[in-house]
Design a protein around this motif. Structure first.
Motif, PDB file in Angstrom:
ATOM      1  N   THR A  56       0.824  -1.203   0.000  1.00  0.00           N
ATOM      2  CA  THR A  56       0.000   0.000   0.000  1.00  0.00           C
ATOM      3  C   THR A  56       0.865   1.262   0.000  1.00  0.00           C
ATOM      4  N   HIS A  57       1.984   1.225   0.703  1.00  0.00           N
ATOM      5  CA  HIS A  57       2.785   2.433   0.921  1.00  0.00           C
ATOM      6  C   HIS A  57       3.984   2.594  -0.012  1.00  0.00           C
ATOM      7  N   LEU A  58       4.549   1.519  -0.510  1.00  0.00           N
ATOM      8  CA  LEU A  58       5.755   1.621  -1.338  1.00  0.00           C
ATOM      9  C   LEU A  58       5.396   2.004  -2.770  1.00  0.00           C
ATOM     10  N   ARG A  59       6.091   2.996  -3.303  1.00  0.00           N
ATOM     11  CA  ARG A  59       5.875   3.473  -4.675  1.00  0.00           C
ATOM     12  C   ARG A  59       7.209   3.565  -5.403  1.00  0.00           C
ATOM     13  N   ASP A  60       7.145   3.583  -6.717  1.00  0.00           N
ATOM     14  CA  ASP A  60       8.334   3.771  -7.570  1.00  0.00           C
ATOM     15  C   ASP A  60       9.446   2.779  -7.224  1.00  0.00           C
ATOM     16  N   VAL A  61       9.081   1.523  -7.076  1.00  0.00           N
ATOM     17  CA  VAL A  61      10.041   0.477  -6.714  1.00  0.00           C
ATOM     18  C   VAL A  61      10.952   0.183  -7.910  1.00  0.00           C
ATOM     19  N   ARG A  62      12.265   0.212  -7.657  1.00  0.00           N
ATOM     20  CA  ARG A  62      13.247  -0.108  -8.698  1.00  0.00           C
ATOM     21  C   ARG A  62      14.357  -0.978  -8.102  1.00  0.00           C
ATOM     22  N   PHE A  63      14.391  -2.224  -8.501  1.00  0.00           N
ATOM     23  CA  PHE A  63      15.448  -3.134  -8.043  1.00  0.00           C
ATOM     24  C   PHE A  63      16.732  -2.822  -8.798  1.00  0.00           C
ATOM     25  N   HIS A  64      17.853  -2.866  -8.091  1.00  0.00           N
ATOM     26  CA  HIS A  64      19.128  -2.619  -8.764  1.00  0.00           C
ATOM     27  C   HIS A  64      20.204  -3.655  -8.443  1.00  0.00           C
ATOM     28  N   THR A  78      15.276   0.591  -4.572  1.00  0.00           N
ATOM     29  CA  THR A  78      14.894   1.915  -4.097  1.00  0.00           C
ATOM     30  C   THR A  78      13.394   2.054  -4.273  1.00  0.00           C
ATOM     31  N   ALA A  79      12.801   2.919  -3.454  1.00  0.00           N
ATOM     32  CA  ALA A  79      11.360   3.168  -3.524  1.00  0.00           C
ATOM     33  C   ALA A  79      11.072   4.487  -2.816  1.00  0.00           C
ATOM     34  N   ARG A  80       9.811   4.829  -2.772  1.00  0.00           N
ATOM     35  CA  ARG A  80       9.350   6.007  -2.043  1.00  0.00           C
ATOM     36  C   ARG A  80       8.257   5.586  -1.069  1.00  0.00           C
ATOM     37  N   ILE A  81       8.277   6.225   0.099  1.00  0.00           N
ATOM     38  CA  ILE A  81       7.183   6.133   1.066  1.00  0.00           C
ATOM     39  C   ILE A  81       6.760   7.574   1.290  1.00  0.00           C
ATOM     40  N   GLY A  82       5.630   7.937   0.717  1.00  0.00           N
ATOM     41  CA  GLY A  82       5.233   9.343   0.763  1.00  0.00           C
ATOM     42  C   GLY A  82       6.284  10.172   0.057  1.00  0.00           C
ATOM     43  N   ALA A  83       6.796  11.194   0.734  1.00  0.00           N
ATOM     44  CA  ALA A  83       7.804  12.082   0.151  1.00  0.00           C
ATOM     45  C   ALA A  83       9.231  11.574   0.336  1.00  0.00           C
ATOM     46  N   GLU A  84       9.409  10.514   1.112  1.00  0.00           N
ATOM     47  CA  GLU A  84      10.760  10.046   1.439  1.00  0.00           C
ATOM     48  C   GLU A  84      11.236   8.935   0.511  1.00  0.00           C
ATOM     49  N   GLU A  85      12.491   9.020   0.135  1.00  0.00           N
ATOM     50  CA  GLU A  85      13.128   7.944  -0.616  1.00  0.00           C
ATOM     51  C   GLU A  85      13.711   6.945   0.365  1.00  0.00           C
ATOM     52  N   VAL A 114      12.330   6.159   9.231  1.00  0.00           N
ATOM     53  CA  VAL A 114      11.322   6.699  10.144  1.00  0.00           C
ATOM     54  C   VAL A 114       9.990   6.881   9.417  1.00  0.00           C
ATOM     55  N   ALA A 115      10.019   7.266   8.140  1.00  0.00           N
ATOM     56  CA  ALA A 115       8.787   7.351   7.354  1.00  0.00           C
ATOM     57  C   ALA A 115       8.139   5.968   7.235  1.00  0.00           C
ATOM     58  N   LEU A 116       8.961   4.945   7.085  1.00  0.00           N
ATOM     59  CA  LEU A 116       8.449   3.570   7.045  1.00  0.00           C
ATOM     60  C   LEU A 116       7.762   3.242   8.367  1.00  0.00           C
ATOM     61  N   MET A 117       8.412   3.583   9.479  1.00  0.00           N
ATOM     62  CA  MET A 117       7.831   3.337  10.801  1.00  0.00           C
ATOM     63  C   MET A 117       6.508   4.087  10.949  1.00  0.00           C
ATOM     64  N   ASP A 118       6.476   5.330  10.495  1.00  0.00           N
ATOM     65  CA  ASP A 118       5.274   6.160  10.596  1.00  0.00           C
ATOM     66  C   ASP A 118       4.129   5.594   9.764  1.00  0.00           C
ATOM     67  N   ALA A 119       4.430   5.065   8.597  1.00  0.00           N
ATOM     68  CA  ALA A 119       3.393   4.532   7.708  1.00  0.00           C
ATOM     69  C   ALA A 119       2.984   3.108   8.077  1.00  0.00           C
ATOM     70  N   ALA A 141       5.440   8.643  16.232  1.00  0.00           N
ATOM     71  CA  ALA A 141       6.304   8.729  15.049  1.00  0.00           C
ATOM     72  C   ALA A 141       6.363  10.130  14.456  1.00  0.00           C
ATOM     73  N   LYS A 142       5.288  10.898  14.572  1.00  0.00           N
ATOM     74  CA  LYS A 142       5.236  12.222  13.922  1.00  0.00           C
ATOM     75  C   LYS A 142       6.355  13.153  14.368  1.00  0.00           C
ATOM     76  N   PRO A 143       6.575  13.380  15.678  1.00  0.00           N
ATOM     77  CA  PRO A 143       7.665  14.283  16.063  1.00  0.00           C
ATOM     78  C   PRO A 143       9.043  13.726  15.706  1.00  0.00           C
ATOM     79  N   LEU A 144       9.192  12.420  15.791  1.00  0.00           N
ATOM     80  CA  LEU A 144      10.468  11.813  15.417  1.00  0.00           C
ATOM     81  C   LEU A 144      10.754  12.037  13.936  1.00  0.00           C
ATOM     82  N   LEU A 145       9.744  11.851  13.105  1.00  0.00           N
ATOM     83  CA  LEU A 145       9.907  12.069  11.668  1.00  0.00           C
ATOM     84  C   LEU A 145      10.263  13.530  11.390  1.00  0.00           C
TER      85      LEU A 145
END
Length: 163
Positions: A56-64, A78-85, A114-119, A141-145
């Protein structure tokens, strides 16, 4: 057979196909969390909600990277979770039947972890019927992020080499 195993792992993540992913894991698979050594997911019943949340959360997945031998493979993407790579490395232990028996996950950089933990944390808690824990994890998670993002953008460049 090991490259067939990692190819199925890759295809499942890229297409977000939970059933395809599960077909590549042994029934008693163990997945070690990238967040803490205190959490692991064992078997398909515990792994399925984790995969559903991840897909649900991982986007733009690219295996290298896909390297190793018939019993141990390391795949990196590599991937994105929200705005974070993020960049995630998965160490896969593979049984004689070609099924993944154990996975250890590593995620970098810190803002992505931390974005992964938050999501993931609140969503996994909700799927396990733990609504209070989901709210608590989300609040924690919000203040930590925010701190990690600010540190990554402002403080880390101060410590780097002069250029």
């Amino acid at each position: 057979m090991s490259t067939e195993t990692t190819e199925r792992y890759r295809r499942a993540l890229e297409t977000r196909d939970v059933e395809l992913a599960l077909s590549g894991f042994a029934p008693d698979v163990i997945v070690h969390s990238p967040l803490t050594s205190r959490v692991r997911f064992t078997g398909h019943a515990e792994l399925k909600p984790l995969l559903e949340v991840a897909y649900t959360h991982l986007r733009d997945v690219r295996f290298h990277t896909d390297t190793g031998d018939a019993t141990t493979r390391v795949v990196v993407y590599t991937a994105r979770i929200g705005a974070e790579e993020i960049e995630e490395a998965a160490v896969l232990k593979i049984g004689e039947d070609g099924l993944i028996t154990e996975v250890t996950l590593f995620v970098r950089p810190l803002p992505g972890l931390v974005a992964l933990m938050d999501a993931f944390g609140p969503d996994i808690a909700r799927r396990n019927g733990r609504e209070f824990a989901a709210r608590l994890l989300s609040l924690a998670a919000k203040p930590l992020l925010a701190m990690v993002r600010m540190g990554d953008r402002r403080a880390v460049p101060l410590a780097g080499p002069r250029g």
